[in-house]
Design an enzyme around this catalytic site. Structure first.
Site, PDB file in Angstrom:
ATOM      1  N   SER A 205       0.831  -1.219   0.000  1.00 43.77           N
ATOM      2  CA  SER A 205       0.000   0.000   0.000  1.00 43.77           C
ATOM      3  C   SER A 205       0.853   1.250   0.000  1.00 43.77           C
ATOM      4  CB  SER A 205      -0.889   0.105   1.227  1.00 43.77           C
ATOM      5  OG  SER A 205      -1.132  -1.056   1.862  1.00 43.77           O
TER       6      SER A 205
ATOM      7  N   HIS B  79      -2.695  -3.557  -6.097  1.00 46.65           N
ATOM      8  CA  HIS B  79      -3.108  -3.125  -4.757  1.00 46.65           C
ATOM      9  C   HIS B  79      -4.606  -3.367  -4.546  1.00 46.65           C
ATOM     10  CE1 HIS B  79      -3.649   0.317  -1.651  1.00 46.65           C
ATOM     11  NE2 HIS B  79      -3.327  -0.798  -1.057  1.00 46.65           N
TER      12      HIS B  79
ATOM     13  N   GLU C  90      -5.849  -1.240  -7.634  1.00 49.45           N
ATOM     14  CA  GLU C  90      -4.964  -0.281  -8.285  1.00 49.45           C
ATOM     15  C   GLU C  90      -3.821  -1.057  -8.944  1.00 49.45           C
ATOM     16  OE1 GLU C  90      -5.344   3.780  -5.626  1.00 49.45           O
ATOM     17  OE2 GLU C  90      -4.035   2.234  -4.843  1.00 49.45           O
TER      18      GLU C  90
ATOM     19  N   ASN D  88      -5.043   6.403  -1.486  1.00 46.44           N
ATOM     20  CA  ASN D  88      -4.454   6.880  -0.228  1.00 46.44           C
ATOM     21  C   ASN D  88      -3.914   8.300  -0.334  1.00 46.44           C
ATOM     22  OD1 ASN D  88      -5.088   4.859   1.526  1.00 46.44           O
ATOM     23  ND2 ASN D  88      -3.265   3.654   1.070  1.00 46.44           N
TER      24      ASN D  88
END
Ligand code: NAI
Length: 505
Positions: free
Chosen positions: A123, A144, A156, A194
């Protein structure tokens, strides 16, 4: 470009929460899956856990018993890494440590076929760094998943500097074939989700720090006016403040201390106190047996109103007029600057200025500002703030007007951008910068935020819906009010607005 055939062997390394979930997804899609963990017995335990999960689906009638058996038969726990030799795709979900992951990739490169795709579920680590020093860095790519992998649709697909475009494309189509919603992104701090999600937490934390309202009220506004599934405080309580704060710090550091990502002292204090959220029984809220949620603050009004004057076009607030009309209110419309007059009050959509500032700029008395809503036709709660000269009667007249339309009203201190508006403007700003910097396309970034963190609308589509010019103005006003580069508008917003162009192709 083709997805991997379902007969291709997929290896998953690390049989923890993520690895087990990913193995389940690949096996459900028909692949023979080998699951390896360096702790003996853990891979077999994980397969037993997946079997139990699937058993629950069978009980609920969502899966046929023979399908369960077939999926579990495709899952093979292995005890030595050499058993992964025939894998076409390896996905590692081991401990989040650059050195350990690099060592593993080096070992896999020596073991597996030359064209084997080496994917990492990291991550926060750079795919470029993970691939550095390998003989075939072009085969290394990020894949991800979000937790829990079997349920969360977003994946992702992260390209590092050396990643071969074909490798990313094969993985993208493979994720699609697995029933996921993949997006392409580049290996930059936080990837898409994120990074773009940071302002969602940051703006609420800042509003709390500056005394806008209490947690429960701010959360309720993000849910009921903003349409978000959870407010920032209940969500970070769920994620865990240690985890959420660490992600913020890592993105902040990775961007060399850019103030847009600055962590919050309010959250740090929770971490320091061990108030990590649900898992420790206490975060912004208490979770002990019998603990009650604090009430949401609501403004009351003893007045009734039966008419108002709508002056000019209200911009994104215009749909409220229909709702007011439907409530039986007598509405007079006339040309003007986009204000609703009710009794002594002037009600206007916030544009990022303080109410008191705008009242002075525009020579308006009793100015009450209203927050943005995802949909004014259905919002059940909304925030207002007012200029310092606003009388209690004028404020009550606005509250009575909104009550008439069935909308609960929360008071927010006179801060720039209110609650939903500044959150949405800052999300769109971050998303726009990510597009500008080639982190992802507008469509992929919006999709990632909807599929990965359940936003009710992609931030860029939202900015287009309320108007790029308006979004830009809000950010300019926030920046002017705070005097901080944290609120500087993205060049992409400015350029698209100047060109009359759309953010989505
Ligand atoms: P976890 O701690 O539940 O599982 C990690 C597993 O990897 C453990 O079973 C451990 O024994 C095994 N392991 C550690 N080093 C190993 C090695 N050298 N070789 C083989 N096995 C090894 O961790 P979790 O939460 O499943 O995370 C794994 C990865 O997924 C990390 O990179 C994390 O950043 C990433 N990730 C985690 C998410 C989450 O919400 N937990 C979401 C998305 C990604």
């Amino acid at each position: 470009m083709q997805a991997l055939q379902s007969s291709a062997v997929v290896a998953v390394i690390g049989a923890g929460a993520m690895g087990a979930g990913i193995a389940q997804v690949a096996a459900q899609a028909g692949h023979p899956v080998k699951l390896y963990d360096n702790r003996p017995g853990v891979a077999a335990q994980a397969v037993a856990g997946i079997d139990r999960q699937l058993g629950r689906l069978v009980e609920k009638g969502k899966l046929q018993p023979d399908a369960r058996e077939a999926i579990v038969a495709r899952l093979q726990p292995v005890e030595v890494i050499e058993a992964l030799v025939d894998a076409r795709l390896v996905i590692e979900a081991i401990v989040e440590n650059l050195q350990v992951k690099q060592d593993l990739l080096r070992q896999l490169e020596a073991l597996c076929a030359e064209d084997c795709i080496l994917a990492s579920n990291t991550s926060s680590l750079s795919i470029t760094s993970l691939a550095a020093g390998l003989a075939r860095p072009q085969n290394v790519v990020g894949m991800h998943f979000f937790n829990p992998a079997p349920l969360m649709a977003l994946v992702e697909i992260v390209s590092g500097l050396a990643t071969e475009p074909n490798v990313a494309a094969v993985l993208y189509h493979t994720a699609k074939a697995w029933g996921k919603k993949p997006v392409h992104t580049r290996s930059t701090p936080g990837f898409i989700v994120n990074r773009v999600a940071r302002p969602f937490y940051a703006e609420s934390l800042r509003l709390l720090q500056e005394g806008a309202a209490d947690c429960a009220t701010l959360d309720a506004l993000l849910r009921e006016a903003g349409g978000f599934r959870m407010g920032a405080f209940e969500l970070t309580d769920l994620i865990g403040h240690d985890v959420n704060y660490a992600v913020t710090c890592s993105v902040f550091d990775a961007f060399y201390g850019d103030s847009r990502f600055q962590p919050s002292l309010v959250q740090k204090e929770l971490v320091d106190a061990g108030r990590l959220g649900r898992k420790s029984g206490h975060g912004f809220y208490r979770y002990a047996e019998g603990a009650e949620r604090p009430p949401v603050a609501e403004l009351a009004s003893a007045l009734t109103v039966d008419r108002c004057v709508v002056e000019g076009h209200l911009g994104a607030l215009q749909p409220l007029v229909e709702r007011l009309r439907d409530s039986g209110l007598a509405i007079t419309e006339r040309a003007g600057r986009g204000v609703i007059h009710v009794g002594d009050a002037a009600l206007a959509l916030c544009d990022g200025r303080l109410a008191s500032q705008r009242a002075r700029d525009e020579g308006l008395r009793n100015l009450v500002l209203i927050d943005l809503a995802l949909d004014y036709r259905t919002a059940s709660r909304i925030a207002i703030s007012w200029s310092a000269d606003t009388t209690a009667t004028a404020r009550d007249q606005v509250v009575a007007l909104l009550h008439r339309a069935g909308i609960q009203v929360a008071a927010v201190a006179d801060l720039p951008g209110l609650v939903v508006l500044r959150t949405v403007a800052m999300l769109a700003n971050e998303a726009a910068d990510a597009v500008l910097q080639g982190v992802g396309s507008a469509a992929d970034i919006d999709l990632a935020m909807c599929a990965g963190v359940n936003y009710p609308r992609g931030p860029l589509a939202w900015a287009e819906q309320i108007g790029l010019g308006y979004t830009l103005r809000v950010l300019e006003h926030l920046q002017a009010s705070y005097g901080e580069s944290r609120y500087r508008p993205s060049l992409l917003l400015r350029r698209s607005h100047a060109q009359g162009a759309r953010l989505h192709d």
